[in-house]
Structure formats: structure tokens, C-alpha cells
Design an enzyme around this catalytic site. Structure first.
Site, PDB file in Angstrom:
ATOM      1  N   CYS A  76      -3.928  -1.439   3.367  1.00 42.76           N
ATOM      2  CA  CYS A  76      -5.354  -1.093   3.223  1.00 42.76           C
ATOM      3  C   CYS A  76      -5.581   0.270   2.580  1.00 42.76           C
ATOM      4  O   CYS A  76      -6.727   0.632   2.321  1.00 42.76           O
ATOM      5  CB  CYS A  76      -6.064  -1.161   4.569  1.00 42.76           C
ATOM      6  SG  CYS A  76      -5.653   0.208   5.676  1.00 42.76           S
ATOM      7  N   CYS A 118      -6.287  -2.046   9.534  1.00 43.68           N
ATOM      8  CA  CYS A 118      -6.050  -3.416   9.029  1.00 43.68           C
ATOM      9  C   CYS A 118      -5.048  -4.214   9.857  1.00 43.68           C
ATOM     10  O   CYS A 118      -4.843  -5.396   9.599  1.00 43.68           O
ATOM     11  CB  CYS A 118      -5.608  -3.380   7.564  1.00 43.68           C
ATOM     12  SG  CYS A 118      -3.881  -2.919   7.333  1.00 43.68           S
ATOM     13  N   CYS A 172       4.737  12.175  10.696  1.00 45.17           N
ATOM     14  CA  CYS A 172       3.804  12.838  11.605  1.00 45.17           C
ATOM     15  C   CYS A 172       2.456  12.130  11.474  1.00 45.17           C
ATOM     16  O   CYS A 172       1.761  12.294  10.478  1.00 45.17           O
ATOM     17  CB  CYS A 172       3.713  14.305  11.193  1.00 45.17           C
ATOM     18  SG  CYS A 172       2.716  15.315  12.291  1.00 45.17           S
ATOM     19  N   CYS A 190      -1.507  -0.519  12.040  1.00 48.94           N
ATOM     20  CA  CYS A 190      -2.553   0.250  11.371  1.00 48.94           C
ATOM     21  C   CYS A 190      -3.871   0.045  12.106  1.00 48.94           C
ATOM     22  O   CYS A 190      -4.271  -1.094  12.372  1.00 48.94           O
ATOM     23  CB  CYS A 190      -2.671  -0.199   9.921  1.00 48.94           C
ATOM     24  SG  CYS A 190      -4.046   0.583   9.052  1.00 48.94           S
ATOM     25  N   CYS A 197      -1.144   3.545   4.683  1.00 49.96           N
ATOM     26  CA  CYS A 197      -0.846   2.132   4.898  1.00 49.96           C
ATOM     27  C   CYS A 197      -0.836   1.417   3.556  1.00 49.96           C
ATOM     28  O   CYS A 197      -1.774   1.561   2.769  1.00 49.96           O
ATOM     29  CB  CYS A 197      -1.910   1.520   5.808  1.00 49.96           C
ATOM     30  SG  CYS A 197      -1.777  -0.279   5.973  1.00 49.96           S
TER      31      CYS A 197
HETATM   32 FE    FE Z   1      -3.874  -0.595   7.022  1.00 45.48          FE
END
Ligand code: FE
Length: 151
Positions: free
Chosen positions: A117, A68, A137, A65, A114
């Protein structure tokens, strides 16, 4: 509908169910991410197709990510979708992401965020290749690629 089909395969969460572990204020996120990544990760924006740095990345490694550092995808599941965005058949682990119903722009889609976060990553569609039939995607701006260490 595609969103319903995808939702039946994986737990679809409502916004109320998702409590991120990493919480920052809007201003903290903006200064941490910069305007371009903030727009995608925190405002649900979409980078222009073919503009992202990972569309054609075929190196072996892990995609984290961009907000985070949570491990989200592995290179083994990446494929050329022709969409202009980096595409994957599945997350690195099932609970790395959360799926949310997205009815913006008059279309029913499944948003991918995610789990750690709450950052916006992209959308998932049910027109992907085997083995899952799914196409995650993603925006390159939401990801940080980490190549496997050599030797
Ligand atoms: Fe994250």
C-alpha cells in the site's frame, strides 16, 4: 553512510519504482485509518518513543500493515533495541517492504514502506544485532499484531 550501507544490502527503490497494489485517495485513507494512524502511515509521521503499544510486546505472532493487512514482520525477529520503538532484524519476506532514501530533517536515512500500500512504517538502520545487523525501527501505529492461534 548508514543509508548507503543498508541500501547495498537490500534493493533500494526510488519513489518512481514503487507502484502500490492498494491505492486510495487521501480522504479515503484518512477515514479508513483515523487521524493518528493517517499521520504516520500516509504522512510519514513518527509516534513518540515508548508510546507505542508494541514496544514491549513479546507474544508470538505476526505483525501486519496497519493500513492494508500485508504481513510485514514475525515475532521471532523482534528484539529490545532500547530505542522506544518496536524493532526487528528483518521483514517476514524480503519483498514485504520497500526501502527509500529519506533526506528529510537534514539526515540521510532509509525509509521503510509497505510494498502493498506504500504506507510509511519507519526506518531501517545498520546497527542491529545478528543475524542481519539491521534494525527495522517501526511505529506501533503502522502495525497490527496478530497472535498465533493456540493449540
Ligand atoms: Fe500496507
Amino acid at each position: 553512510m548508514a543509508a548507503a550501507a543498508v541500501g547495498s544490502l537490500t534493493n533500494m527503490s526510488s519513489h518512481a519504482d514503487v507502484t502500490p497494489e492498494v491505492v486510495k485517495s487521501d480522504e479515503e485513507w484518512r477515514s479508513h485509518l483515523g487521524d493518528e494512524r493517517y499521520d504516520v502511515l500516509r504522512r510519514g509521521g513518527t509516534e513518540p518513543p515508548w508510546s507505542g503499544r508494541y514496544v514491549h510486546n513479546h507474544d508470538d505472532g505476526t505483525y501486519r500493515c496497519g493500513a492494508c493487512g500485508n504481513v510485514l514482520f514475525r515475532s521471532e525477529t523482534k528484539f529490545e533495541s532500547g530505542s522506544g520503538w518496536p524493532s526487528f532484524t528483518e521483514p517476514a519476506v524480503a519483498d514485504a517492504v520497500v526501502l527509500l532514501e529519506d533526506r528529510s530533517h537534514g539526515i540521510a536515512r532509509t525509509e521503510v514502506r509497505c510494498r502493498r500500500c506504500g504506507g510509511h512504517l519507519g526506518h531501517v538502520f545498520d546497527d542491529g544485532p545478528a543475524p542481519t545487523g539491521l534494525r527495522y525501527c517501526m511505529n506501533s501505529l503502522s502495525l497490527d499484531f496478530e497472535p498465533f492461534a493456540l493449540g
